[in-house]
Motif scaffolding. Structure first.
Motif, short mmCIF file in Angstrom:
data_model
loop_
_atom_site.label_atom_id
_atom_site.label_comp_id
_atom_site.label_asym_id
_atom_site.label_seq_id
_atom_site.Cartn_x
_atom_site.Cartn_y
_atom_site.Cartn_z
N GLY A 213 0.84 -1.19 0.00
CA GLY A 213 0.00 0.00 0.00
C GLY A 213 0.87 1.24 0.00
N ILE A 214 1.64 1.39 1.07
CA ILE A 214 2.64 2.44 1.18
C ILE A 214 3.68 1.96 2.19
CG2 ILE A 214 1.63 3.75 3.12
CD1 ILE A 214 2.14 6.29 1.33
N PRO A 215 4.94 2.28 2.00
CA PRO A 215 5.95 1.86 3.00
C PRO A 215 5.58 2.39 4.38
CG PRO A 215 7.03 2.68 1.01
CD PRO A 215 5.57 2.98 0.86
N THR A 216 5.54 1.49 5.36
CA THR A 216 5.07 1.86 6.70
C THR A 216 5.93 1.21 7.77
OG1 THR A 216 2.81 2.00 5.82
CG2 THR A 216 3.06 1.96 8.21
N ILE A 217 6.15 1.95 8.84
CA ILE A 217 6.87 1.47 10.01
C ILE A 217 5.87 1.31 11.14
CG2 ILE A 217 8.68 2.04 11.69
CD1 ILE A 217 9.65 4.09 9.39
N PHE A 218 5.70 0.09 11.63
CA PHE A 218 4.78 -0.16 12.75
C PHE A 218 5.58 -0.45 14.01
CE2 PHE A 218 2.01 -1.47 9.15
CZ PHE A 218 0.91 -0.66 9.42
N ILE A 219 5.22 0.23 15.11
CA ILE A 219 5.87 0.04 16.41
C ILE A 219 4.77 -0.10 17.46
CG2 ILE A 219 7.37 1.12 18.15
CD1 ILE A 219 8.79 2.57 15.90
N ASP A 220 5.04 -0.93 18.47
CA ASP A 220 4.07 -1.10 19.56
C ASP A 220 3.95 0.19 20.36
OD1 ASP A 220 3.37 -1.98 22.54
OD2 ASP A 220 2.64 -3.52 21.17
N ALA A 221 2.73 0.59 20.66
CA ALA A 221 2.48 1.85 21.36
C ALA A 221 3.19 1.90 22.71
CB ALA A 221 0.97 2.05 21.54
N GLU A 222 3.18 0.78 23.44
CA GLU A 222 3.78 0.77 24.77
C GLU A 222 5.28 1.08 24.72
OE1 GLU A 222 2.96 -2.73 27.00
OE2 GLU A 222 0.78 -2.37 27.07
N ALA A 223 5.94 0.62 23.65
CA ALA A 223 7.38 0.88 23.52
C ALA A 223 7.66 2.37 23.38
CB ALA A 223 7.93 0.12 22.31
N LEU A 224 6.66 3.10 22.89
CA LEU A 224 6.78 4.56 22.74
C LEU A 224 6.13 5.31 23.90
CD1 LEU A 224 5.84 4.67 18.94
CD2 LEU A 224 8.11 5.08 19.90
N ARG A 225 5.64 4.54 24.90
CA ARG A 225 4.99 5.09 26.08
C ARG A 225 3.66 5.76 25.75
NH1 ARG A 225 10.21 7.51 29.49
NH2 ARG A 225 11.36 5.53 29.57
N TYR A 226 2.95 5.15 24.82
CA TYR A 226 1.60 5.59 24.49
C TYR A 226 0.62 4.45 24.75
CZ TYR A 226 3.58 9.70 22.18
OH TYR A 226 4.24 10.87 21.92
N SER A 227 -0.67 4.80 24.84
CA SER A 227 -1.69 3.79 25.09
C SER A 227 -2.28 3.24 23.80
CB SER A 227 -2.83 4.40 25.93
OG SER A 227 -3.54 5.38 25.18
N GLY A 228 -2.18 4.03 22.72
CA GLY A 228 -2.82 3.63 21.46
C GLY A 228 -4.19 4.23 21.28
N THR A 229 -4.69 4.96 22.30
CA THR A 229 -6.01 5.60 22.21
C THR A 229 -5.88 7.11 21.95
OG1 THR A 229 -6.10 5.99 24.60
CG2 THR A 229 -7.00 3.90 23.79
N GLU A 230 -4.68 7.59 21.69
CA GLU A 230 -4.44 9.02 21.55
C GLU A 230 -5.24 9.61 20.38
OE1 GLU A 230 -1.32 7.49 24.06
OE2 GLU A 230 -2.09 6.79 22.13
#
Length: 392
Positions: A213-230
């Motif tokens: 689709g498009i080049p994309t980088i996926f990272i787990d939210a917790e590793a970035l100190r986010y919840s994923g609900t931002e």
């Protein structure tokens, strides 16, 4: 010396959760019908860039990555294709147009526009039914099939299909992204479904680097100190966070082989995208609509052109679908793991269901087709005017 304005036939369209200015190739000034500086200057001035105020007041742009877009469509010479579709992502504050990727949302509008502009052979259009407009996506050399509903020989735009991130309902348009992985090789450029991405002065992260689709980088939210609900303001109001994301994106682009040096990332803003994912959680979308944990398989937040997207880029949704159906990716793990052929993900504006199925062969993981539903509508048509000195 008085400077007049030139007028160029144009159509302003919404496609999915994006808007852009659409042109038929033959309607552009002769100097802009070929790729190059003249074309870029025209599109920049049409949109109102570069704008140091980042408002695009003197152009058609809406001062967001979702609304700073241009599309050029022409009749295709390729066998079994109706039209060629070229997408230009216009920088808001810098003088360049990024041609490195596609816009999946505006892909949905290419079919209706092609019919409206007379670029699809009349015998292909039923009086009532669905016409599958076969689109060659020039930026990424891929086929997209846009299923456009027709009523009484005309494109049906009104309908009851609701798309989170778009206020009003419209007619549903199915969009098929054929063989969405990049090039002829594996859709994982490093050959791995999980990589260790080291970013100096920031940290090391497990990441899935995918070209689909498009080049994309996926990272787990917790590793970035986010919840994923931002939501948007949680990220876009934090200048330090945006700088960190851009740095991570640049090092991801380098690891994916998209750039040769970190400095090149500044002139390649459209690709790759960076996104963070988490397991399902309940949250309130940006419109106040509740998204329940049981409504979704995974949560995804993606950045586009340096800011958190208000919903989800269509091409990134293809990447999400492709990554979710490959066991072991960051997205697949957050969605519960195992074999999947569709995924419903939560984004800042609500939810979206996308489908894809993957198989493994000698070249690695392969996705034959990714499918999603969007909608599209002509907002305005006529002429866009630009000062005649833009080519000087």
């Amino acid at each position: 010396m008085m400077i007049n304005q030139i007028k160029v036939p144009a159509t302003y369209m919404r496609g999915g959760t994006s808007k852009g200015v659409f042109f038929s190739l033959q309607d552009l000034p002769l100097t802009a019908q070929e790729p190059g500086e003249a074309r870029d200057k025209l599109l920049l001035r049409v949109i109102g860039s570069p704008d140091p105020y980042e408002k695009q007041i003197d152009g058609m742009g809406g001062a967001t990555s979702s609304t700073s877009k241009t599309v050029i469509v022409s009749k295709s010479d390729r066998p079994n294709h109706d039209v060629d579709y070229l997408f230009g992502q216009v920088s808001i504050d810098k003088p360049f147009v990024d041609w490195s990727g596609n816009c999946g949302n505006l892909s949905a509008a290419v079919g209706p526009f092609a019919i409206h502009a007379g670029l699809v052979d009349e015998e292909r259009i039923p009086n009532n039914g669905i016409v599958a407009v076969r689109v060659w996506q020039v930026n990424i050399s891929k086929t997209i099939v846009v299923h456009v509903p027709i009523v009484d020989g005309m494109v049906q735009e009104a309908g009851n299909f609701e798309l989170d991130g778009v206020t009003f309902p419209a007619a549903e348009i199915q969009v098929d992204f054929m063989h969405p992985a990049d090039g002829e090789g594996s859709m994982f450029p490093t050959g791995n479904v999980i990589d260790e991405l080291e970013v100096p002065n920031i940290g090391a992260f497990e990441a899935t680097l995918i070209n689909a689709g498009i080049p994309t980088i996926f990272i787990d939210a917790e590793a970035l100190r986010y919840s994923g609900t931002e939501l948007q303001d949680d990220i876009n109001s934090d200048a330090d966070a945006l700088e960190r994301f851009e740095t991570i994106r640049a090092y991801g682009a380098l690891k994916m082989g998209l750039i040769e040096s970190i400095d090149q990332a500044a002139t390649r803003q459209h690709t790759p995208k960076i996104a963070f994912v988490s397991k399902p959680k309940s949250y309130l979308s940006s419109s106040g609509k509740p998204v329940n944990e049981t409504d979704v398989d995974v949560l995804v937040r993606a950045l586009s052109m340096g800011k958190l997207h208000h919903a989800m880029m269509g091409t990134a949704a293809v990447a999400i679908a492709s990554a979710s159906c490959v066991p072991g990716t960051v997205v697949n793990r957050a969605a519960g793991g195992g074999n999947m052929e569709s995924v419903t993900f939560g984004h800042p504006s609500g939810t979206l269901k996308v489908g894809a199925s993957a198989s493994h062969n000698q070249q690695g993981w392969v996705v034959e087709k990714a499918v999603m539903s969007r909608s599209a509508r002509i907002i305005m048509e006529g002429f866009v005017r630009v000062p005649s000195d833009i080519f000087a």
